[in-house]
Scaffold this motif. Structure first.
Motif, PDB file in Angstrom:
ATOM      1  N   ARG A 176      -2.464  -9.752  -8.779  1.00 20.60           N
ATOM      2  CA  ARG A 176      -1.126 -10.074  -9.296  1.00 20.60           C
ATOM      3  C   ARG A 176      -1.100  -9.740 -10.773  1.00 20.60           C
ATOM      4  NH1 ARG A 176       1.192 -14.836 -11.620  1.00 20.60           N
ATOM      5  NH2 ARG A 176       3.369 -15.076 -11.004  1.00 20.60           N
ATOM      6  N   ASP A 177      -0.087  -8.980 -11.181  1.00 21.00           N
ATOM      7  CA  ASP A 177       0.071  -8.585 -12.579  1.00 21.00           C
ATOM      8  C   ASP A 177       1.436  -9.064 -13.051  1.00 21.00           C
ATOM      9  OD1 ASP A 177      -0.297  -7.336 -15.050  1.00 21.00           O
ATOM     10  OD2 ASP A 177       0.504  -5.430 -14.325  1.00 21.00           O
ATOM     11  N   LYS A 178       1.443 -10.023 -13.961  1.00 17.60           N
ATOM     12  CA  LYS A 178       2.692 -10.599 -14.475  1.00 17.60           C
ATOM     13  C   LYS A 178       3.195  -9.729 -15.629  1.00 17.60           C
ATOM     14  CE  LYS A 178       5.199 -14.546 -15.094  1.00 17.60           C
ATOM     15  NZ  LYS A 178       6.236 -14.980 -14.269  1.00 17.60           N
ATOM     16  N   ARG A 179       4.449  -9.284 -15.514  1.00 17.17           N
ATOM     17  CA  ARG A 179       5.099  -8.477 -16.555  1.00 17.17           C
ATOM     18  C   ARG A 179       6.448  -9.109 -16.858  1.00 17.17           C
ATOM     19  NH1 ARG A 179       4.396  -3.006 -13.286  1.00 17.17           N
ATOM     20  NH2 ARG A 179       2.181  -3.213 -12.898  1.00 17.17           N
ATOM     21  N   GLY A 180       6.500  -9.837 -17.942  1.00 17.64           N
ATOM     22  CA  GLY A 180       7.724 -10.565 -18.276  1.00 17.64           C
ATOM     23  C   GLY A 180       7.978 -11.625 -17.222  1.00 17.64           C
ATOM     24  N   VAL A 181       9.157 -11.589 -16.602  1.00 25.76           N
ATOM     25  CA  VAL A 181       9.484 -12.585 -15.578  1.00 25.76           C
ATOM     26  C   VAL A 181       9.088 -12.111 -14.178  1.00 25.76           C
ATOM     27  CG1 VAL A 181      11.361 -13.615 -16.907  1.00 25.76           C
ATOM     28  CG2 VAL A 181      11.852 -11.731 -15.340  1.00 25.76           C
ATOM     29  N   TRP A 182       8.646 -10.868 -14.057  1.00 26.93           N
ATOM     30  CA  TRP A 182       8.298 -10.303 -12.755  1.00 26.93           C
ATOM     31  C   TRP A 182       6.792 -10.281 -12.556  1.00 26.93           C
ATOM     32  CZ3 TRP A 182      12.427 -10.044  -9.915  1.00 26.93           C
ATOM     33  CH2 TRP A 182      13.660  -9.804 -10.512  1.00 26.93           C
ATOM     34  N   ALA A 183       6.388 -10.455 -11.315  1.00 28.24           N
ATOM     35  CA  ALA A 183       4.979 -10.307 -10.936  1.00 28.24           C
ATOM     36  C   ALA A 183       4.898  -9.159  -9.947  1.00 28.24           C
ATOM     37  CB  ALA A 183       4.453 -11.593 -10.305  1.00 28.24           C
ATOM     38  N   TYR A 184       3.933  -8.281 -10.158  1.00 28.34           N
ATOM     39  CA  TYR A 184       3.717  -7.147  -9.273  1.00 28.34           C
ATOM     40  C   TYR A 184       2.379  -7.319  -8.571  1.00 28.34           C
ATOM     41  CZ  TYR A 184       7.706  -4.955 -11.449  1.00 28.34           C
ATOM     42  OH  TYR A 184       8.979  -4.695 -11.883  1.00 28.34           O
ATOM     43  N   GLN A 224       0.824  -1.204   0.000  1.00 32.40           N
ATOM     44  CA  GLN A 224       0.000   0.000   0.000  1.00 32.40           C
ATOM     45  C   GLN A 224       0.864   1.264   0.000  1.00 32.40           C
ATOM     46  OE1 GLN A 224      -3.240   0.564  -0.353  1.00 32.40           O
ATOM     47  NE2 GLN A 224      -2.996   2.751  -0.068  1.00 32.40           N
ATOM     48  N   SER A 225       1.960   1.245   0.740  1.00 34.18           N
ATOM     49  CA  SER A 225       2.790   2.440   0.867  1.00 34.18           C
ATOM     50  C   SER A 225       3.862   2.555  -0.221  1.00 34.18           C
ATOM     51  CB  SER A 225       3.447   2.479   2.246  1.00 34.18           C
ATOM     52  OG  SER A 225       4.324   1.390   2.407  1.00 34.18           O
ATOM     53  N   ALA A 226       3.962   1.569  -1.108  1.00 29.94           N
ATOM     54  CA  ALA A 226       4.934   1.634  -2.207  1.00 29.94           C
ATOM     55  C   ALA A 226       4.605   2.825  -3.112  1.00 29.94           C
ATOM     56  CB  ALA A 226       4.914   0.334  -3.008  1.00 29.94           C
ATOM     57  N   PRO A 227       5.626   3.443  -3.708  1.00 27.47           N
ATOM     58  CA  PRO A 227       5.395   4.640  -4.525  1.00 27.47           C
ATOM     59  C   PRO A 227       4.309   4.489  -5.599  1.00 27.47           C
ATOM     60  CG  PRO A 227       7.742   4.271  -4.240  1.00 27.47           C
ATOM     61  CD  PRO A 227       7.031   3.094  -3.639  1.00 27.47           C
ATOM     62  N   GLU A 228       4.266   3.374  -6.260  1.00 26.59           N
ATOM     63  CA  GLU A 228       3.265   3.150  -7.304  1.00 26.59           C
ATOM     64  C   GLU A 228       2.062   2.351  -6.803  1.00 26.59           C
ATOM     65  OE1 GLU A 228       3.512   4.504 -10.379  1.00 26.59           O
ATOM     66  OE2 GLU A 228       5.343   5.471  -9.666  1.00 26.59           O
ATOM     67  N   GLY A 229       2.049   2.038  -5.494  1.00 25.79           N
ATOM     68  CA  GLY A 229       0.963   1.240  -4.939  1.00 25.79           C
ATOM     69  C   GLY A 229       1.052  -0.223  -5.318  1.00 25.79           C
ATOM     70  N   GLU A 230       2.236  -0.623  -5.766  1.00 26.48           N
ATOM     71  CA  GLU A 230       2.462  -2.016  -6.133  1.00 26.48           C
ATOM     72  C   GLU A 230       3.921  -2.359  -5.868  1.00 26.48           C
ATOM     73  OE1 GLU A 230       1.464  -2.295 -10.295  1.00 26.48           O
ATOM     74  OE2 GLU A 230       3.363  -1.433 -10.908  1.00 26.48           O
ATOM     75  N   ALA A 231       4.177  -3.661  -5.732  1.00 29.68           N
ATOM     76  CA  ALA A 231       5.541  -4.113  -5.446  1.00 29.68           C
ATOM     77  C   ALA A 231       5.727  -5.532  -5.966  1.00 29.68           C
ATOM     78  CB  ALA A 231       5.812  -4.060  -3.950  1.00 29.68           C
ATOM     79  N   SER A 232       6.988  -5.864  -6.247  1.00 26.31           N
ATOM     80  CA  SER A 232       7.335  -7.229  -6.648  1.00 26.31           C
ATOM     81  C   SER A 232       7.923  -7.949  -5.441  1.00 26.31           C
ATOM     82  CB  SER A 232       8.351  -7.206  -7.791  1.00 26.31           C
ATOM     83  OG  SER A 232       9.598  -6.728  -7.329  1.00 26.31           O
ATOM     84  N   VAL A 233       8.099  -9.245  -5.563  1.00 22.42           N
ATOM     85  CA  VAL A 233       8.680 -10.034  -4.478  1.00 22.42           C
ATOM     86  C   VAL A 233      10.047  -9.484  -4.101  1.00 22.42           C
ATOM     87  CG1 VAL A 233       9.534 -12.322  -3.815  1.00 22.42           C
ATOM     88  CG2 VAL A 233       7.425 -12.120  -5.108  1.00 22.42           C
ATOM     89  N   THR A 234      10.838  -9.102  -5.092  1.00 25.19           N
ATOM     90  CA  THR A 234      12.181  -8.598  -4.792  1.00 25.19           C
ATOM     91  C   THR A 234      12.130  -7.282  -4.017  1.00 25.19           C
ATOM     92  OG1 THR A 234      12.326  -7.538  -6.968  1.00 25.19           O
ATOM     93  CG2 THR A 234      13.265  -9.745  -6.758  1.00 25.19           C
ATOM     94  N   ASP A 235      11.074  -6.493  -4.206  1.00 27.06           N
ATOM     95  CA  ASP A 235      10.923  -5.249  -3.443  1.00 27.06           C
ATOM     96  C   ASP A 235      10.586  -5.524  -1.979  1.00 27.06           C
ATOM     97  OD1 ASP A 235      11.208  -3.739  -5.820  1.00 27.06           O
ATOM     98  OD2 ASP A 235       9.043  -3.824  -6.200  1.00 27.06           O
ATOM     99  N   LEU A 236      10.070  -6.706  -1.692  1.00 24.21           N
ATOM    100  CA  LEU A 236       9.516  -7.003  -0.371  1.00 24.21           C
ATOM    101  C   LEU A 236      10.394  -7.883   0.510  1.00 24.21           C
ATOM    102  CD1 LEU A 236       5.913  -7.627  -1.724  1.00 24.21           C
ATOM    103  CD2 LEU A 236       6.701  -5.594  -0.484  1.00 24.21           C
ATOM    104  N   THR A 237      11.328  -8.609  -0.068  1.00 21.67           N
ATOM    105  CA  THR A 237      12.119  -9.548   0.732  1.00 21.67           C
ATOM    106  C   THR A 237      13.002  -8.844   1.761  1.00 21.67           C
ATOM    107  OG1 THR A 237      13.769  -9.655  -1.022  1.00 21.67           O
ATOM    108  CG2 THR A 237      12.141 -11.430  -0.949  1.00 21.67           C
TER     109      THR A 237
END
Length: 123
Positions: free
Chosen positions: A88-96, A50-63
């Motif tokens: 969940r929004d899949k973009r290439g190899v990343w999921a946000y 919720q507090s991420a700049p774009e309101g979304e985050a990937s697993v790597t942003d959260l670990t």
């Protein structure tokens, strides 16, 4: 594995605080959603996303902020997604992941007693 419901049936329309008994199936669905958020790591995930700049985050942003491994974070994200609380929004190899505002609002609404109950006079 935790059974936390699906996005289609995650939150019942009847509140346990509405003044009427809640049906067993509705209680089970609501309990599944509440079980999904009843974990400190999952509550932090909701907050971090919720507090991420774009309101979304990937697993790597959260670990790193959570101090958990990638598989553990992915597990928690899956549970929150299955409960209908995240998209969940899949973009290439990343999921946000981003919050589903209507699901969060529905939980808050279900757990808020109706105003008329708060103003009812005691005998």
């Amino acid at each position: 594995m935790d059974d936390v419901g699906t996005p289609k049936t995650a939150v019942p329309a009847v509140s346990p605080l509405a003044g009427e008994p809640i049906k067993r199936a509705d209680a089970e669905r609501l309990a599944g959603v509440l079980k999904a958020v009843a974990d400190p790591a999952r509550l932090r995930l909701l907050s971090l996303i919720q507090s991420a700049p774009e309101g979304e985050a990937s697993v790597t942003d959260l670990t790193t902020p959570l101090g958990l491994s990638q598989p553990t974070v992915s597990h928690h994200l899956r549970i929150l997604t299955e409960a209908g609380l995240l998209e969940r929004d899949k973009r290439g190899v990343w999921a946000y992941y981003r919050l589903v505002p209507s699901a969060i609002a529905a939980i808050a609404e279900l757990l808020t007693p109706p105003r008329k109950r708060a103003t009812r006079k005691t005998r």
